[in-house]
Scaffold this motif. Structure first.
Motif, PDB file in Angstrom:
ATOM      1  N   PRO A 217       0.834  -1.202   0.000  1.00 42.11           N
ATOM      2  CA  PRO A 217       0.000   0.000   0.000  1.00 42.11           C
ATOM      3  C   PRO A 217       0.872   1.256   0.000  1.00 42.11           C
ATOM      4  CG  PRO A 217      -0.659  -1.493   1.749  1.00 42.11           C
ATOM      5  CD  PRO A 217       0.540  -2.085   1.121  1.00 42.11           C
ATOM      6  N   VAL A 218       0.370   2.267  -0.649  1.00 43.85           N
ATOM      7  CA  VAL A 218       1.167   3.476  -0.820  1.00 43.85           C
ATOM      8  C   VAL A 218       1.606   4.052   0.520  1.00 43.85           C
ATOM      9  CG1 VAL A 218       1.215   5.694  -1.922  1.00 43.85           C
ATOM     10  CG2 VAL A 218      -0.233   3.926  -2.817  1.00 43.85           C
ATOM     11  N   VAL A 219       0.681   4.038   1.451  1.00 43.19           N
ATOM     12  CA  VAL A 219       1.005   4.622   2.748  1.00 43.19           C
ATOM     13  C   VAL A 219       2.193   3.905   3.355  1.00 43.19           C
ATOM     14  CG1 VAL A 219       0.059   5.297   4.947  1.00 43.19           C
ATOM     15  CG2 VAL A 219      -1.446   4.927   3.022  1.00 43.19           C
ATOM     16  N   LYS A 220       2.172   2.594   3.223  1.00 37.62           N
ATOM     17  CA  LYS A 220       3.231   1.818   3.835  1.00 37.62           C
ATOM     18  C   LYS A 220       4.550   2.106   3.130  1.00 37.62           C
ATOM     19  CE  LYS A 220       4.487  -2.726   5.117  1.00 37.62           C
ATOM     20  NZ  LYS A 220       4.687  -3.941   4.345  1.00 37.62           N
ATOM     21  N   GLN A 221       4.498   2.159   1.822  1.00 40.57           N
ATOM     22  CA  GLN A 221       5.735   2.447   1.091  1.00 40.57           C
ATOM     23  C   GLN A 221       6.324   3.780   1.522  1.00 40.57           C
ATOM     24  OE1 GLN A 221       5.854   2.127  -3.120  1.00 40.57           O
ATOM     25  NE2 GLN A 221       4.348   0.494  -3.167  1.00 40.57           N
ATOM     26  N   LEU A 222       5.465   4.753   1.575  1.00 40.22           N
ATOM     27  CA  LEU A 222       5.937   6.082   1.959  1.00 40.22           C
ATOM     28  C   LEU A 222       6.553   6.036   3.348  1.00 40.22           C
ATOM     29  CD1 LEU A 222       3.270   8.694   0.925  1.00 40.22           C
ATOM     30  CD2 LEU A 222       5.642   8.600   0.278  1.00 40.22           C
ATOM     31  N   GLN A 223       5.866   5.342   4.218  1.00 34.37           N
ATOM     32  CA  GLN A 223       6.324   5.300   5.587  1.00 34.37           C
ATOM     33  C   GLN A 223       7.681   4.625   5.679  1.00 34.37           C
ATOM     34  OE1 GLN A 223       4.238   2.813   8.213  1.00 34.37           O
ATOM     35  NE2 GLN A 223       4.451   4.204   9.960  1.00 34.37           N
ATOM     36  N   SER A 224       7.803   3.495   4.983  1.00 32.83           N
ATOM     37  CA  SER A 224       9.082   2.804   5.144  1.00 32.83           C
ATOM     38  C   SER A 224      10.210   3.608   4.505  1.00 32.83           C
ATOM     39  CB  SER A 224       9.014   1.381   4.600  1.00 32.83           C
ATOM     40  OG  SER A 224       8.386   1.363   3.363  1.00 32.83           O
ATOM     41  N   ARG A 225       9.892   4.314   3.438  1.00 35.18           N
ATOM     42  CA  ARG A 225      10.939   5.158   2.861  1.00 35.18           C
ATOM     43  C   ARG A 225      11.339   6.262   3.823  1.00 35.18           C
ATOM     44  NH1 ARG A 225       7.980   5.385  -2.575  1.00 35.18           N
ATOM     45  NH2 ARG A 225       8.487   3.309  -3.307  1.00 35.18           N
ATOM     46  N   SER A 226      10.347   6.824   4.435  1.00 39.13           N
ATOM     47  CA  SER A 226      10.637   7.891   5.380  1.00 39.13           C
ATOM     48  C   SER A 226      11.483   7.366   6.541  1.00 39.13           C
ATOM     49  CB  SER A 226       9.324   8.471   5.876  1.00 39.13           C
ATOM     50  OG  SER A 226       9.515   9.222   7.017  1.00 39.13           O
ATOM     51  N   TRP A 227      11.126   6.182   7.019  1.00 37.70           N
ATOM     52  CA  TRP A 227      11.911   5.573   8.099  1.00 37.70           C
ATOM     53  C   TRP A 227      13.336   5.338   7.642  1.00 37.70           C
ATOM     54  CZ3 TRP A 227      10.464   2.767  12.862  1.00 37.70           C
ATOM     55  CH2 TRP A 227       9.246   3.221  13.373  1.00 37.70           C
ATOM     56  N   LEU A 228      13.437   4.805   6.465  1.00 38.10           N
ATOM     57  CA  LEU A 228      14.774   4.494   5.967  1.00 38.10           C
ATOM     58  C   LEU A 228      15.633   5.760   5.937  1.00 38.10           C
ATOM     59  CD1 LEU A 228      16.397   2.105   4.755  1.00 38.10           C
ATOM     60  CD2 LEU A 228      15.908   3.091   2.538  1.00 38.10           C
ATOM     61  N   MET A 229      15.043   6.832   5.490  1.00 38.25           N
ATOM     62  CA  MET A 229      15.811   8.064   5.403  1.00 38.25           C
ATOM     63  C   MET A 229      16.243   8.527   6.784  1.00 38.25           C
ATOM     64  SD  MET A 229      14.269  10.373   2.354  1.00 38.25           S
ATOM     65  CE  MET A 229      12.550  10.180   2.630  1.00 38.25           C
ATOM     66  N   HIS A 230      15.342   8.414   7.711  1.00 38.07           N
ATOM     67  CA  HIS A 230      15.687   8.850   9.058  1.00 38.07           C
ATOM     68  C   HIS A 230      16.799   7.995   9.648  1.00 38.07           C
ATOM     69  CE1 HIS A 230      11.864  11.121   8.979  1.00 38.07           C
ATOM     70  NE2 HIS A 230      12.532  11.917   9.768  1.00 38.07           N
ATOM     71  N   TRP A 231      16.653   6.693   9.485  1.00 39.12           N
ATOM     72  CA  TRP A 231      17.661   5.798  10.059  1.00 39.12           C
ATOM     73  C   TRP A 231      19.012   6.036   9.409  1.00 39.12           C
ATOM     74  CZ3 TRP A 231      15.993   0.375  11.973  1.00 39.12           C
ATOM     75  CH2 TRP A 231      14.782   0.485  12.679  1.00 39.12           C
ATOM     76  N   SER A 232      18.936   6.320   8.106  1.00 41.56           N
ATOM     77  CA  SER A 232      20.187   6.446   7.386  1.00 41.56           C
ATOM     78  C   SER A 232      21.000   7.640   7.869  1.00 41.56           C
ATOM     79  CB  SER A 232      19.906   6.584   5.890  1.00 41.56           C
ATOM     80  OG  SER A 232      19.316   7.835   5.646  1.00 41.56           O
ATOM     81  N   LEU A 233      20.339   8.585   8.526  1.00 37.53           N
ATOM     82  CA  LEU A 233      21.087   9.745   9.014  1.00 37.53           C
ATOM     83  C   LEU A 233      22.205   9.309   9.939  1.00 37.53           C
ATOM     84  CD1 LEU A 233      18.195  12.235   9.806  1.00 37.53           C
ATOM     85  CD2 LEU A 233      19.700  12.202   7.836  1.00 37.53           C
ATOM     86  N   PHE A 234      21.911   8.317  10.773  1.00 41.94           N
ATOM     87  CA  PHE A 234      22.941   7.804  11.693  1.00 41.94           C
ATOM     88  C   PHE A 234      24.156   7.350  10.910  1.00 41.94           C
ATOM     89  CE2 PHE A 234      19.212   7.290  14.367  1.00 41.94           C
ATOM     90  CZ  PHE A 234      19.679   7.702  15.597  1.00 41.94           C
ATOM     91  N   VAL A 235      23.853   6.657   9.817  1.00 44.33           N
ATOM     92  CA  VAL A 235      24.947   6.041   9.074  1.00 44.33           C
ATOM     93  C   VAL A 235      25.690   7.091   8.245  1.00 44.33           C
ATOM     94  CG1 VAL A 235      25.502   4.232   7.427  1.00 44.33           C
ATOM     95  CG2 VAL A 235      23.539   3.988   8.935  1.00 44.33           C
ATOM     96  N   PHE A 236      24.939   7.875   7.519  1.00 45.36           N
ATOM     97  CA  PHE A 236      25.569   8.760   6.550  1.00 45.36           C
ATOM     98  C   PHE A 236      26.451   9.809   7.214  1.00 45.36           C
ATOM     99  CE2 PHE A 236      21.897   7.871   3.472  1.00 45.36           C
ATOM    100  CZ  PHE A 236      22.566   6.772   2.983  1.00 45.36           C
ATOM    101  N   PHE A 237      26.019  10.300   8.339  1.00 43.39           N
ATOM    102  CA  PHE A 237      26.835  11.341   8.950  1.00 43.39           C
ATOM    103  C   PHE A 237      28.000  10.759   9.752  1.00 43.39           C
ATOM    104  CE2 PHE A 237      23.124  13.938   7.986  1.00 43.39           C
ATOM    105  CZ  PHE A 237      23.759  15.006   7.398  1.00 43.39           C
ATOM    106  N   ASN A 238      28.117   9.448   9.724  1.00 43.84           N
ATOM    107  CA  ASN A 238      29.254   8.855  10.407  1.00 43.84           C
ATOM    108  C   ASN A 238      30.141   8.056   9.463  1.00 43.84           C
ATOM    109  OD1 ASN A 238      28.973   9.523  13.291  1.00 43.84           O
ATOM    110  ND2 ASN A 238      26.964   8.589  12.978  1.00 43.84           N
ATOM    111  N   HIS A 239      29.686   7.925   8.262  1.00 42.87           N
ATOM    112  CA  HIS A 239      30.427   7.113   7.306  1.00 42.87           C
ATOM    113  C   HIS A 239      31.244   8.052   6.438  1.00 42.87           C
ATOM    114  CE1 HIS A 239      31.062   4.328   3.942  1.00 42.87           C
ATOM    115  NE2 HIS A 239      30.870   3.385   4.846  1.00 42.87           N
TER     116      HIS A 239
END
Lengths: 438, 979
Positions: A217-239
């Motif tokens: 479902p679109v909502v779910k896709q959007l949500q997981s993408r948004s989560w992914l982006m947020h989580w990735s902040l931890f990684v990207f700013f330390n990598h």
């Protein structure tokens, strides 16, 4: 038309430093455990009252299994040595559950503890399943139990074990949904273990998995993408290559959509990454456009700085916003490390653009704008000129910087326009001949 | 005859009642006449009562007409048939009838002398008069005099043809023409003629009686006409009309209420139900009286409910919604009845309304009417109170019908007259009704109906600005208070309902004959009714109800209404995001006309909202498509535009007329035009200046941003003599001319002097913002146009000239410099702008132009080849085109077509779309224009309107679906998509 008036940084500067704090916003898209580092950071910065932070921590932790930690915080918060009965009972419960789960997965852990056994596993998961079933008596039930054990360990704060179990689970399980959530768990565990290499790797895997799942479902896709982006902040700013990866990820159409729809505040991180990353200037235009579009939804000193500079060409405004950026970056968990780089790059940005539209600049005024003294400014400019970033000369007598601009004469312009024509025509003719022959 | 004004008509209604007493003699005649024919009826009538009632009926004759008259009067009916029976007063109507009669007599005279040519002329005249008479009397049926004449003519014609008398050539020609004409003409009245032929007695009988009592032949025929109308379809419908309704009415209406039993009432009901769909209007009126009477006498709530439902349906049958709207009196009656029904249902939870007529074995042929579950008890007698009963009826449908009628009557009224305002006042009644019905639907779990009703409520709310809503709220309060006060007075007498509803007592006027009220019955609001203070929240709740339970169409409508509401309330971004995320724009072509109109209206409001928010490019983008077609009126359904080329058939025109929105919903077209042209002007003038620069330098001339504005200018330039500006367009053109020389003061003066800005809610703020915008655009235009004549410009002088702070000027200049629209640089120490641009020589300009053309040629060649070989696809072409176009980067509102490229086609298309702004869009739209010839915007409409919207969103728009909106919406409050 209201734009310039709205961008009145003087008024904004008097606002409290929490105005631009994104912790609460970001935390909504993070796992409970991932919020702890943020809270720790906040308590260091002392932006909020310590008690508030501690009670927030307690609230967070009550839903996890980190009972011992909870007890600590409780005692610290209430200034007692007592341990509430509920927590004691809870602890017992947690330990029991852990024991049961460990019992269930004994066969697997035994199997996995032997490195030779692991080598027997093949690429094909269904084959492995049959193989494990017949040889070692490991059925789907045990594999499921492994997942639960990993989850339980994660909840208990035992991240390394969780990461380990999840890794194995992923190699054994055939359950697609579980695999995805196992991967989420793995990423979280990696982040919490500060193993950013692994986290980066898993993050990209996770992204691939999510991208495949276009039927959700679109909502779910959007949500997981948004989560992914947020989580990735931890990684990207330390990598080490994080900024590049961040720009790549965030500017993908799907993710940009998700960003615009659900997480406009992520623009801050994207802007920082773009400004710092000098090689990716080409995406600046896209970024500015998005900032402009989302202006009514989200604005902070960083986005305003870019907007003033590239949309309004209002250098004073940009300068004022830039001054505020420093504080914002200082108080942001992810960005604090990137502060110096950003300020430096942003200043260069500002100056470059400024120079583009001027032919003569007063050095003293420039120093004031850049927030440096005259000496330093002069040095800075000399450096720029030396690095061939700036085509200018300093007129020491008048105390000005004089830009050397060359304009194309009519003749040159004409030549420029006609340059590629012959080559293109030639290749066109060649193609045509090729086609005719074929 | 002067066409009857409304006042005339009203006066006549009261006159009719005055003369009711006198009219009794003619009534008697008709009842006698019925007696003579009763033997025929009995064979078909199943009611055994008719026999016995004939005696009692005649004995009661004398009292009956008065009573009936009184109650008719009470109900404010405008029953025109009955009015025919007046004979003394020579109102317009009487005169018309007289004239008709005279012509008939003339024709008869000419028939005697066989003068066919005169007959023919007279016949034509007669037909014209007939039309007039029908209009004057408002009668549905054709006067019997006329039919009689037709019959006579026909007979005489046949006779003449058979006898073949000697006639003059003129007469022979006239005869043959008459033969054809009459045959054709009579076909239209075949039924009436047949009826007449079958039963000429009813006609001839009074005539034979008449002469002694009524020497005046006019009045004789007048009476005959009335009776003729009554009995014009006697042959077929006698049973329904006279046998069942008219006579028993005598009895039932006059019976002592105590004598009326359950069976009597249910039998009457059954008779009325049987008559449904068969009889003419006159009968309905009688039925209504009957039912009103019965309502007071019904035994038990179930039966009362049946009676009420039946009376609603009867009134509903009295007009055809497509042709004429219900009269206000009838409307009010229906509304009151509906309130009664609701109150009854509320008070007796054991009652239930069901959609389909319940299975009823006993009632035999008793379909479609009232009485149901209780019908089993009809034979047995009155059911014990509290027994569950099911009655056929659909509250939501009743409400919808009432709403339609209300809208229809508004469309028929002159919007500048008081009647319109009076009618608007009824909106509170509708809302109160709808609220009550919705409550009921929710309670009974009828969610489909709930969505329908919610949608109706949305319809009444979505267009209201805050002040309008507040006014309506106040009105509702007043009305409710008045109703509460009056309710106390009339509560005691008569069977007025005193039921608890929503914790408040509800009082309606008693509608039977026992108490008299003013002719148009006033519907009272339930005193507890109040509109919620927070209109936005209530609208939001309604919209969500529709999302949850409605069909796709309903959801779409609710969504558009919601967009409209937000736009009206200055939430431009919210409205825009909602509209975009719904993807409804992709489907505009597939929507119903009604929705398309709503969509266009929402877009128009969106444009206005953007303008109020100072977002000139957005406003332009929204309105450009509406104005690009030049058929704004039609697109907004606010009047019918004359087409120069296309002829429309009457049907099309009727459809179009039906589509119109009532006047109070109109969006002021002058304001809309001013907003559009002003935004276009602000964008176009600097754009044209930049374009002029580019042309001078040998580049391509750029496409105009706003074609309508360009067209206006071209027209203007063609004129030999020009006067001072008068209308909106003149002002705009004057402003364009002023602004293109950088004279912002004059330009602003012209634009701000437009009268329609007074319609803008925040006039001052908007005009201030506009002024600011004019300064900036003036500066930009000035620089682009005149900078090349300077080697340096002082920033301070510019500041003074354009009344702008230095920082602003600096920013504007910097922007131009950074975009390379202006060749030059700031010189900080001296505070000047140094202009470097050298006027290119003629040769240089031509050479540059030549080089451009050559490059274009190669481009086109490459593309042609690539298309042929299949290397390049249409999308890529678009992308490339977009990438090349490099309009005024920041504010060039190019508006490219988002739909064509972007997400769906993946990488290249998307990139192209994002990279390029400006340029392409216009072309895309230009192409679209050709097939937008039909009424609505095709899907591209959306794309066009939102050219500059959010180019990165198409991906999401592809994913999302407006069917899923319900889910979307559930998540978070106002944010729509962003949960």
């Amino acid at each position: 038309m209201a734009s310039l008036g709205a961008a009145e940084p003087a008024a904004a500067s008097s606002a409290d430093p929490l105005q631009y704090d994104l912790t609460t916003v970001v935390a909504k898209s993070l796992d409970r455990h991932l919020v702890f580092p943020l809270l720790e950071f906040l308590s260091q910065k002392q932006l909020y009252p310590a008690e508030d932070i501690e009670s927030a921590k307690l609230e967070l932790i009550e839903k996890t299994n980190m009972v011992d930690y909870a007890v600590d915080i409780y005692q610290g918060l209430n200034q007692t040595d007592e341990v509430p009965d509920s927590l004691v009972a809870r602890r017992q419960e947690v330990v029991n559950k852990l024991r049961t789960l460990e019992g269930q997965v004994k066969t697997i852990t035994d199997f996995l503890s032997n490195a030779d056994n692991v080598r027997l596993l093949k690429q094909d998961k269904t084959q492995n399943q049959a193989f494990l079933q017949s040889e070692f008596g490991i059925g789907p039930d045990q594999v499921d139990a492994l997942y639960h054990l990993a989850k339980w360990n994660f909840e208990c704060g035992n991240y390394s074990a969780a990461a380990e179990y999840l890794h194995h689970y992923r190699s054994l399980s055939t359950h697609p949904d579980r695999c995805v959530s196992a991967l989420w768990g793995k990423v979280a565990a990696d982040i919490l273990l500060q193993d950013f290499e692994a986290a980066m790797e898993d993050l990209l895997k996770l992204k691939d998995l999510l991208d495949l799942d276009t039927f959700a479902p679109v909502v779910k896709q959007l949500q997981s993408r948004s989560w992914l982006m947020h989580w990735s902040l931890f990684v990207f700013f330390n990598h080490e290559n994080g900024m590049n990866a961040l720009i790549d990820l965030f500017l993908q159409d799907r993710y940009l959509t998700a960003l615009q729809l659900t997480g406009q505040h992520l623009l801050r991180y994207l802007s920082i990454a773009v400004v710092i990353n000098k090689r990716r200037r080409n995406v600046l235009k896209d970024l500015v456009r998005v900032i402009q579009q989302e202006q009514y939804e989200y604005r902070d000193p960083i986005t305003e700085f870019l907007r003033c500079l590239f949309v309004e060409a209002d250098f004073d405004g940009a300068q004022a916003w830039l001054a505020q950026c420093e504080e914002v970056l200082d108080n942001d968990f992810f960005l604090v490390a990137a502060k110096e780089a950003f300020m430096d790059a942003a200043r260069t940005f500002l100056f470059e653009t400024y120079c583009r539209v001027h032919q003569q600049i007063d050095l003293a005024e420039l120093a004031g704008q850049l927030g440096m003294d005259r000496e330093a400014t002069e040095k800075w400019i000399v450096n720029l000129i030396r690095n061939a970033r700036l085509n200018a000369k300093i007129d020491a007598k008048a105390g000005t910087v004089v830009m050397q601009t060359e304009t194309l004469g009519a003749n040159d312009a004409l030549l420029e326009k006609a340059r590629g024509l012959s080559v293109r025509t030639f290749s066109l003719a060649n193609t045509l001949v090729g086609i005719l022959k074929a | 005859i002067i066409p009857l004004g409304k006042q005339d008509r009203r006066r006549k209604a009261t006159m009719a009642s005055k003369f009711w007493g006198k009219g009794s003699d003619s009534e008697e005649e008709s009842s006698e006449e019925e007696e003579t024919t009763s033997s025929e009826e009995e064979s078909s009538s199943e009611g055994e009562s008719s026999d016995s009632s004939s005696s009692s009926g005649s004995s009661d004759d004398s009292s009956k007409p008065k009573k009936g008259g009184a109650s008719r009067f009470l109900m404010g009916s405008s029953d025109s048939e009955s009015e025919d029976e007046r004979r003394v007063v020579k109102s317009a109507k009487t005169k018309a009838v007289e004239e008709l009669q005279n012509t008939c007599n003339d024709i008869r005279n000419k028939m005697n002398i066989n003068d066919w040519s005169v007959i023919q002329t007279l016949f034509d005249k007669l037909n014209k008069q007939l039309e007039k008479t029908m209009k004057a009397t408002g009668a549905l049926g054709v006067p019997r005099v006329y039919i009689r004449l037709l019959v006579e003519l026909e007979d005489f014609l046949a006779k003449t043809l058979a006898e073949k008398p000697k006639l003059s050539p003129t007469n022979t020609r006239a005869l043959s023409r008459m033969k054809q004409q009459l045959r054709r003409h009579n076909a239209g009245y075949a039924e009436q003629i047949a009826a007449f032929r079958e039963n000429p007695v009813s006609d001839s009988e009074p005539e034979s009686e008449a002469p002694p009592s009524e020497p005046d032949s006019d009045s004789d025929d007048d009476g005959a006409a009335a009776r003729g109308a009554e009995s014009d379809d006697d042959g077929k419908f006698r049973l329904a009309r006279t046998g069942v309704v008219a006579r028993p009415k005598d009895r039932v209406l006059t019976m002592d209420p105590k004598e009326i039993t359950y069976e009597v009432v249910s039998k009457k009901l059954r008779e009325i139900a049987l008559a449904r769909g068969k009889s003419t209007r006159l009968d309905r009126q009688e039925q209504v009286e009957m039912l009103a009477h019965l309502a007071g006498l019904a035994r038990g709530p179930a039966q009362r409910l049946q009676v009420l439902v039946a009376s609603l349906t009867v009134v509903f049958d009295m007009n055809r919604p497509t042709q004429a709207a219900m009269t206000p009196g009838n409307w009010a009656r229906c509304a009151a009845t509906l309130f009664d029904i609701l109150a009854l249902l509320e008070a007796h939870p054991e009652l239930e309304l069901v959609d389909s007529p319940p299975e009823d074995d006993e009632a035999g042929g008793f379909e479609g009417g009232a009485a149901a579950g209780a019908a089993g008890a009809a034979a047995a007698g009155e059911p014990a109170p509290g027994t569950p009963a099911r009655v056929w009826g659909n509250l939501a449908a009743f409400l919808e019908r009432l709403d339609d009628e209300w809208n229809g009557s508004l469309k028929g009224l002159d919007p500048h007259a008081h009647e319109y305002m009076d009618r608007l006042r009824d909106e509170t009644v509708l809302l109160a009704l709808a609220a009550a019905v919705a409550q009921r639907c929710e309670a009974t779990g009828a969610f489909g109906a709930l969505a329908t009703v919610s949608l109706r409520r949305i319809d009444h709310l979505y267009h209201k600005t805050a002040p309008v809503y507040a006014a309506m709220r106040k009105l509702a309060e007043l009305q409710a208070a008045a109703a509460a006060a009056a309710g106390g007075d009339v509560a005691a007498p008569g069977p007025a309902v005193e039921e608890e509803e929503g914790g408040a007592a509800e009082g309606f006027e008693p509608r039977d004959g026992s108490a008299a009220g003013p002719p148009p019955p006033v519907v009272r609001l339930p005193p507890g009714f109040a509109l919620p203070a927070d209109a936005a929240a209530s609208l939001e709740a309604l919209v969500r109800t529709v999302y949850a339970h409605g069909t796709d169409n309903q959801k779409g409508q609710a969504l558009l209404a919601s967009v409209y509401w937000r736009a009206v309330h200055d939430d431009y971004h919210g409205a825009r995001d909602l509209l975009l995320s719904s993807r409804i724009q992709d489907q505009t072509g597939a929507l119903e006309n009604r929705l398309q109109v709503l969509h266009n209206r929402a877009i128009a409001q969106l444009g206005l909202a953007a303008f109020r928010a100072g977002l000139v490019p957005d406003a332009h983008a929204c309105l450009a498509d509406l104005y690009g077609t030049g058929r704004v009126k039609e697109l907004l359904a606010q009047g019918i535009q004359a087409h120069r080329y296309a002829e429309r058939s009457p049907e099309q025109e009727a459809i179009e007329r039906r589509r119109q929105v009532p006047f109070h919903l109109h969006i002021n077209l002058e304001l809309l035009e001013s907003v559009y042209l002003t935004s276009a002007l602000l964008l176009e003038v600097p754009h044209a200046a930049a374009s002029g620069n580019a042309t001078l330098a040998g580049g391509e001339r750029r496409r105009p941003l706003s074609k309508p504005l360009r067209r206006l200018l071209d027209n203007y330039e063609r004129q030999t003599f020009v006067g001072p500006p008068e209308n909106v367009r003149d002002h705009i053109i004057a402003a364009v001319r002023a602004l293109s020389t950088g004279d912002w003061r004059k330009a602003y003066g012209y634009v701000s002097s437009l009268a329609c800005w007074a319609l803008m809610p925040q006039r001052e703020a908007v005009l201030d913002a506009l002024r600011d915008r004019f300064k900036v655009e003036g500066l930009r235009t000035y620089l682009l146009t005149y900078a090349r004549y300077y080697s340096s410009l002082s920033v301070a002088a510019l500041c003074e000239m354009f009344d702008l702070p230095e920082r602003r000027v600096h920013a504007v200049v910097s922007r131009l410099l950074a975009d390379e629209a202006l060749a030059g640089a700031h010189d900080q120490p001296t505070g000047t702008v140094v202009v470097r641009a050298a006027e290119p020589s003629r040769l240089a300009a031509l050479a540059a132009g030549f080089a451009d053309r050559a490059a274009l040629l190669v481009d086109l060649n490459e593309r042609a080849l690539a298309l042929r070989t299949g290397v390049l696809h249409a999308d890529e072409e678009d992308g490339e085109g977009g990438g090349r176009g490099r309009g005024g980067a920041g504010d060039g509102p190019g508006g490219y077509n988002r739909r064509g490229r972007g997400g769906r086609h993946g990488g290249l298309g998307g990139d192209g779309g994002r990279g390029g702004r400006g340029g392409r869009g216009g072309r895309g739209r230009g192409a679209g224009g050709s097939y937008r010839a039909n009424f609505l915007a095709e899907p591209g409409f959306g794309g066009g309107v939102y050219g500059r919207g959010r180019p990165a969103r198409p991906q999401q728009r592809d994913d999302s679906n407006f069917k899923q909106l319900g889910n979307w919406y559930g998540g978070r409050g106002g944010g729509g998509l962003r949960n």
